[in-house]
Scaffold this active site. Structure first.
Site, PDB file in Angstrom:
ATOM      1  N   HIS A 159       0.982  -1.043  -0.050  1.00  0.00           N
ATOM      2  CA  HIS A 159       0.071  -0.393  -0.281  1.00  0.00           C
ATOM      3  C   HIS A 159       1.230   1.499  -0.240  1.00  0.00           C
ATOM      4  O   HIS A 159       0.320   2.542   0.213  1.00  0.00           O
ATOM      5  CB  HIS A 159      -0.870   0.158   0.981  1.00  0.00           C
ATOM      6  CG  HIS A 159      -1.406  -1.056   1.293  1.00  0.00           C
ATOM      7  ND1 HIS A 159      -2.656  -1.294   0.217  1.00  0.00           N
ATOM      8  CD2 HIS A 159      -2.153  -2.021   2.205  1.00  0.00           C
ATOM      9  CE1 HIS A 159      -3.229  -2.425   0.079  1.00  0.00           C
ATOM     10  NE2 HIS A 159      -3.346  -2.576   1.857  1.00  0.00           N
ATOM     11  N   ASP A 196      -2.772 -10.677  -2.295  1.00  0.00           N
ATOM     12  CA  ASP A 196      -3.229 -10.547  -1.231  1.00  0.00           C
ATOM     13  C   ASP A 196      -4.222  -9.868  -0.719  1.00  0.00           C
ATOM     14  O   ASP A 196      -4.493  -9.679  -2.194  1.00  0.00           O
ATOM     15  CB  ASP A 196      -2.640  -8.580  -0.967  1.00  0.00           C
ATOM     16  CG  ASP A 196      -3.010  -8.208   0.592  1.00  0.00           C
ATOM     17  OD1 ASP A 196      -1.854  -9.249   2.102  1.00  0.00           O
ATOM     18  OD2 ASP A 196      -3.736  -7.627   0.359  1.00  0.00           O
ATOM     19  N   HIS A 198      -6.108  -6.914  -0.347  1.00  0.00           N
ATOM     20  CA  HIS A 198      -6.680  -6.110  -0.930  1.00  0.00           C
ATOM     21  C   HIS A 198      -5.815  -5.373  -1.926  1.00  0.00           C
ATOM     22  O   HIS A 198      -4.494  -5.852  -2.435  1.00  0.00           O
ATOM     23  CB  HIS A 198      -6.040  -5.401   1.121  1.00  0.00           C
ATOM     24  CG  HIS A 198      -6.832  -5.703   2.464  1.00  0.00           C
ATOM     25  ND1 HIS A 198      -5.886  -6.023   3.156  1.00  0.00           N
ATOM     26  CD2 HIS A 198      -7.436  -5.410   2.504  1.00  0.00           C
ATOM     27  CE1 HIS A 198      -7.005  -6.520   3.157  1.00  0.00           C
ATOM     28  NE2 HIS A 198      -7.994  -5.765   3.528  1.00  0.00           N
ATOM     29  N   ASP A 285      -4.072 -13.333   3.716  1.00  0.00           N
ATOM     30  CA  ASP A 285      -5.557 -12.845   4.816  1.00  0.00           C
ATOM     31  C   ASP A 285      -6.072 -12.317   3.306  1.00  0.00           C
ATOM     32  O   ASP A 285      -7.985 -12.957   3.530  1.00  0.00           O
ATOM     33  CB  ASP A 285      -4.973 -11.123   4.204  1.00  0.00           C
ATOM     34  CG  ASP A 285      -4.940  -9.847   3.098  1.00  0.00           C
ATOM     35  OD1 ASP A 285      -4.242 -11.160   2.205  1.00  0.00           O
ATOM     36  OD2 ASP A 285      -4.696  -9.027   3.986  1.00  0.00           O
TER      37      ASP A 285
HETATM   38 ZN   LIG Z   1      -3.883  -7.189   2.380  1.00  0.00          ZN
END
Ligand SMILES: [Zn+2]
Length: 341
Positions: A159, A196, A198, A285
């Site tokens: 991120h 991931d 996200h 995750d």
């Molecule tokens: Zn994540």
């Protein structure tokens, strides 16, 4: 398989974060890396290496000097002004972004931060620096001829963008690895596969116009999940990078079968791009029951993902990203690494 790790991640001691004197809960805690490490030790699945110090130059191939100076100095400056605080949080954000960078410390915090979930603690810079060094050393091992090397990095990185931190990320380890591979072997094409839960908005932003890097990401639909403002399917790259940014937003409760079907599409794209190296942003995750996730993937599903990705036959750096279910991280990483080999 060689695995690069250092205990220095513990300097980012998020399990004792306070905000204005009150406990502040962060899912990204030192125990994550400890669980991964002890599972690896127990399964005797690889050889542990300590990272070498590559200095700041490889980090500056991705992040701006101003940003790196800010990250490495803000804790000291902030706590000098507010001695009662032990964690640095932004107060305002540079929304409706004008591009203006103020001089005041509190203004800079909101300029460089994309959200609230990433406290800067006394040891955050040191941990982030050494997290990046782990991924650089993993890249070195691959450059020396290792087929697959795993960087057990913490804090995670995907991120974080050129001059932006957030989502538990400060330095973008996958991007730093990619640039290091390209700097060491000129003319190298790299594919980044981000699995991931996200979307890796930081990685996308860094390579958005770059024809030498293909970014492929399978992730939760940003209409409903973090990072919300990036990760839609129509974000395809720009200028010379047009068509080289590929996003597959997936619904919550995505199953093993559905995920593997989409992964197959992504892997076909990577094969067609014909890169010299693969960097995997490995988020665990995606497993069901992850407190920050929402897919229904099982450990067996993760094993199958690893098999399919390994089937590309590319020299690969695996870079640890998210994964927050402490009870399942160990099984997840062992299944993934075992199947990858
Ligand atoms: Zn994540």
């Amino acid at each position: 398989m060689k695995i690069v790790y250092t205990d220095l991640h513990k300097r980012h001691a998020t399990d004792h974060t306070l905000f204005e004197g009150h406990p502040y809960s962060v899912e990204e805690v030192p125990a994550r890396a400890e669980v991964l490490l002890s599972a690896i030790r127990e399964a005797q699945i690889g050889t542990l290496l300590t990272p070498a110090d590559h200095g700041i130059d490889p980090i500056l191939r991705v992040h701006t000097k101003d940003y790196v100076t800010f990250l490495s100095s803000i804790y000291e400056a902030y706590t000098a002004l507010y001695p009662q605080e032990t964690a640095v949080f932004p107060g305002t954000f540079a929304t409706r972004y004008t591009g203006q960078k103020p001089k005041a410390m509190l203004g800079l915090l909101g300029y460089y931060a994309s959200g609230w979930g990433s406290p800067i603690l006394e040891g955050t810079w040191e941990a982030a620096y050494w997290s990046a060094q782990c991924s650089l050393s993993a890249a070195d091992e691959v450059l020396k001829g290792g087929q697959t090397v795993y960087a057990l990095t913490r804090p995670p990185g995907h991120h974080a963008s050129i001059d932006l931190y957030g989502g538990f990320c400060y330095l973008n380890n996958a991007a730093i690895t990619t640039r290091h591979l390209q700097h060491t072997q000129q003319g190298t094409k790299v594919a980044i596969l981000d699995i991931d839960f996200h979307h890796g908005n930081g990685t996308q932003m860094i390579f958005y116009t770059d024809p030498s890097v293909l970014y492929c990401s399978l992730h939760a639909d940003p209409n409903y999940d973090y990072p919300y403002y990036w990760g839609f399917a129509d974000e395809r790259g720009m200028e010379e990078g047009e068509g080289l940014n590929c996003n597959w937003p997936l619904p919550r409760e995505t199953s093993n079968a559905e995920y593997l079907r989409i992964l197959d599409e992504a892997l076909k794209g990577i094969h067609a791009y014909d890169p010299h190296f693969l960097v995997v942003s490995l988020g665990i995750d995606i497993l069901e029951d992850d407190p920050v996730g929402g897919f229904l993937l099982s450990v067996e599903g993760l094993r199958e993902i690893a098999k399919q990705v390994a089937g590309l036959g590319l020299p690969t750096v695996l870079v640890q990203e998210g994964g927050y279910c402490l009870d399942r991280l160990g099984d997840g990483i062992i299944a993934f690494l075992d199947a990858f080999m």
